[in-house]
Every structure is written in C-alpha cells, then in structure tokens.
Design a protein around this motif. Structure first.
Motif, short mmCIF file in Angstrom:
data_model
loop_
_atom_site.label_atom_id
_atom_site.label_comp_id
_atom_site.label_asym_id
_atom_site.label_seq_id
_atom_site.Cartn_x
_atom_site.Cartn_y
_atom_site.Cartn_z
N VAL A 1 0.80 -1.17 0.05
CA VAL A 1 -0.02 -0.09 0.00
C VAL A 1 0.96 1.33 0.16
N PRO A 2 0.87 1.97 -1.30
CA PRO A 2 1.90 2.90 -1.26
C PRO A 2 1.74 4.08 -0.10
N GLY A 3 2.80 4.59 0.43
CA GLY A 3 2.67 5.77 1.39
C GLY A 3 2.53 5.24 2.94
N LEU A 4 1.51 4.20 3.05
CA LEU A 4 1.08 3.80 4.10
C LEU A 4 2.03 2.52 4.78
N ASN A 5 2.20 1.82 4.08
CA ASN A 5 2.75 0.04 4.20
C ASN A 5 3.32 -0.11 2.98
N PHE A 6 4.49 0.24 2.58
CA PHE A 6 4.87 -0.22 1.18
C PHE A 6 6.48 -0.75 1.33
N HIS A 7 6.46 -2.08 1.85
CA HIS A 7 7.86 -2.80 1.71
C HIS A 7 7.69 -4.38 1.09
N PRO A 8 7.43 -4.13 0.00
CA PRO A 8 7.02 -5.44 -0.70
C PRO A 8 8.27 -6.29 -0.75
N ALA A 9 7.92 -7.81 -0.89
CA ALA A 9 8.79 -8.82 -1.01
C ALA A 9 9.46 -8.64 -2.51
N ALA A 10 10.68 -8.97 -2.53
CA ALA A 10 11.18 -8.88 -3.99
C ALA A 10 10.47 -9.72 -4.96
N ASP B 1 7.20 -10.20 -5.17
CA ASP B 1 6.26 -9.36 -5.50
C ASP B 1 6.35 -8.30 -6.53
N LEU B 2 7.78 -7.83 -6.68
CA LEU B 2 8.21 -6.65 -7.46
C LEU B 2 8.17 -7.17 -8.96
N ARG B 3 8.60 -8.57 -8.90
CA ARG B 3 8.56 -9.26 -10.35
C ARG B 3 9.69 -8.57 -11.17
N GLY B 4 10.79 -8.13 -10.41
CA GLY B 4 11.92 -7.62 -11.19
C GLY B 4 11.91 -6.15 -11.68
N ALA B 5 10.86 -5.67 -11.27
CA ALA B 5 10.52 -4.14 -11.86
C ALA B 5 11.09 -3.12 -10.50
N PRO B 6 11.42 -2.07 -10.93
CA PRO B 6 11.89 -1.12 -9.76
C PRO B 6 10.95 -0.65 -8.77
N ALA B 7 10.95 -0.82 -7.70
CA ALA B 7 9.99 -0.53 -6.52
C ALA B 7 9.17 0.38 -6.66
N THR B 8 10.11 1.78 -7.14
CA THR B 8 9.12 3.12 -7.21
C THR B 8 8.34 2.87 -8.32
#
Lengths: 100, 233
Positions: free
Chosen positions: B139-148, B150-157
């Motif tokens: 959840v951006p802003g409130l709770n954003f610490h995704p597991a690697a 879940d990002l599927r190789g894309a930049p976290a931002t």
C-alpha cells in the motif's frame, strides 16, 4: 421530441447476455498471447460494452437529441484533455525538454 | 398524454395533475429535464475520472515495466468476478427502471434490493483485495515494503506508482459505488412506501443512469488495471 417507446424486457435480456459474453471474452483473451494487441482488443471490447450499456440500459437510443449532445460534449472535452496532454508529454524529448 | 397537451388552454397545476411541477408543460418535458440534468452531471463525472485516466495513460507509457509487474500482482479472476457482478447489477437496475415505469411496486422493491446486494458484494470483494494488498505490504505511502518476488524484477518506485493509480482509481470508483448504494437504498424505501408511481418514475431512471455510469467506469478499469500485458506465460 423524444423518441417513441423504451426497450422491451427482451431487449434488456439480449443486451445483458451480450455483455456477459463480452466480459468473458475480455478475460479469456488476456490468456492468449496477442503481443501489443492484447491492450487494443481489451479496450475495443470495453468500448463495445460501454456503448451497449449507454445505448440500451441508459436509453441513449431512445432519448432525444439534446441528451445525446450532452454525451457527445462530454466525450469531446475528454478527447481534448487526453489528446492535448499526451501531445505535450510525449513530444517533449523532441526538443530536449525534461519529461515527468 | 397530459391534460395540457390535449387542452392547451389549461395551464394551472391543478388542471395538469399534481405529478407535474409548475414549471413544466407536461410529464414528458419534466422527465426529459430530469434525464438531461443527470446527463450533464455525468458529463462532468466523465471528465473527473478522465483526469485519472489521462494521468494513467502517461505514466503507463513512461513506466511500463512497473505497471505490468504491479498488474500481475493483482488477481485477474477477482477482477473478472467483480466485472460480472457489476454487469448483473446493471441488468437488475435496468429492470428496476422497467418495473417502475410499469408501476409494479413489489418487483421494483425486489430488484432495487437485489441491485444493492450485488453492489455490496462488489465492495466486499474490493475491500478483501485491499486487505490482501495490505498484508503484502503493497500500500503506497502507508505500508510499502514489498517482498522481492512481488516486484517481479521491476523497480520498486514504478510498482508503487502503479499501485497509487490502482488505489486512487478503484478507491474513487468504490466511493461512487457507496454513494450509489445509498441512493438506491433511499429509492427502495420510497418504492416500499408506494411513493414511486409510473408518473414520477424518473427518479428511478436518474438513479439508474448514475449506477450504469459507475458500471461503465469499471468496464474500463478492469482491463486497464488487472490485465496489463496479458495473463499468458
């Protein structure tokens, strides 16, 4: 003045069945590799669905001209907003301006 | 149709029946005015959502890998289920307008309640999905610490940017659903009390226009948010 009549129950049911089939098609096509056309097909189907809802469920086919002008005006301003904004953002690199 | 149309000399409200407000010639004109007003409101809503869609197109173009990765993190069958529920609710809404026009009170109340239940089911799935995103710390802003993974190789931002659009667009849509459910609840109560008659069914018609509009927004949100880049592979 206003166009005569309103959709019959039969028309509503037929439009509803068409909408269900199109929704199933959108989902199914996402699992087929069409390359860049996945998005194009998905948006084309979405536009057909939106037109069906507008024309039959929202009675645009059965209403008078004034209401249709309001809808067209809405689309016109939407098209202006989208096209002019995209024309700005996606041409900035042509003249070396910073992009967002 | 009305007394005024048949007899142009009669222009007083009493002569035209209480259902026609004094500023209108006849019921047909009054009904057209209601629909016209609602459509003007919906045109502004089109541009309201249009701003988000415009921004979405631009950022999807600029950060496509993040958008595709974020979209793959959404549950497409959930999205499809919500689409079907909303389409069914649009059908029951259209049938409500039909029942109101025909003066079938019992059927009108039943169909309105069914539409409300389907709308609530949509929101139930939507909020389940939000809960899932919270547990994934996406959840951006409130709770954003995704597991690697879940990002599927894309930049976290970039993924975070996609999720911003996801939450704002579906959130604004969900807000409209909540307002729609409130509106239909009022209509169901009015119908239950016998206040909706064939000559003033235009308030059901106008509520229906709003409900269908919110459905149309979802028809576009589903492929744009849940199906980016297809689901093959």
């Amino acid at each position: 003045m206003s166009a005569p009549g309103s959709p019959s129950v039969r028309t509503y049911v037929l439009v509803f069945v068409a909408l269900l089939i199109l929704a199933a098609a959108t989902t199914a096509i996402a699992y087929v590799d069409l390359g860049p056309f996945n998005t194009v097909v998905a948006l084309a189907i979405a536009s057909i669905k939106a037109s069906l809802v507008g024309l039959f469920f929202m009675h645009l086919l059965y209403t008078r001209g004034l209401t249709r002008i309001v809808v067209l005006a809405g689309f016109f301003w939407l098209a202006l907003m989208v096209s002019f904004t995209l024309a700005d953002v996606f041409t900035r690199h042509w003249v070396g301006l910073p992009s967002p | 149709m009305s007394d005024a149309a048949a007899n142009p000399g009669l222009t007083h409200a009493g002569a035209r029946g209480a259902a026609v407000h004094h500023q209108f010639e006849d019921l047909e004109q009054q009904h057209d005015a209601s629909s016209f007003g609602m459509w003007i409101f919906l045109a502004t809503e089109m541009l309201f959502f249009g701003g988000l869609f415009t921004a979405y197109i631009i950022y999807r173009g600029l950060y496509y890998p993040g958008f595709a990765a974020g979209s793959h993190g959404l549950d497409a069958p959930f999205g499809a289920a919500m689409t079907f529920i909303l389409l069914i609710s649009s059908f029951t809404m259209a049938m409500s307008v039909h029942a109101a026009r025909e003066g079938k009170r019992g059927m009108l109340v039943a169909l309105l309640l069914l539409t409300i239940v389907l709308g609530a089911a949509f929101l139930g799935i939507k909020f389940t999905e939000y809960g899932q995103k919270w547990r994934e710390h996406m959840v951006p802003g409130l709770n954003f610490h995704p597991a690697a993974e879940d990002l599927r190789g894309a930049p976290a931002t970039s993924v975070e940017l996609f999720l911003c659009f996801y939450f704002f667009m579906t959130g604004l849509h969900a807000l409209h659903m909540i307002i729609g459910i409130g509106l239909l609840s009022v209509m169901a109560i009015l119908a239950w009390r016998g206040k909706i008659k064939p000559e003033n069914y235009d308030r059901i018609e106008v509520s229906g226009l709003y409900w269908h509009f919110v459905d149309i927004i979802w028809i576009f949100l589903f492929p744009l948010l849940y199906l980016i880049g297809g689901r093959y592979k």
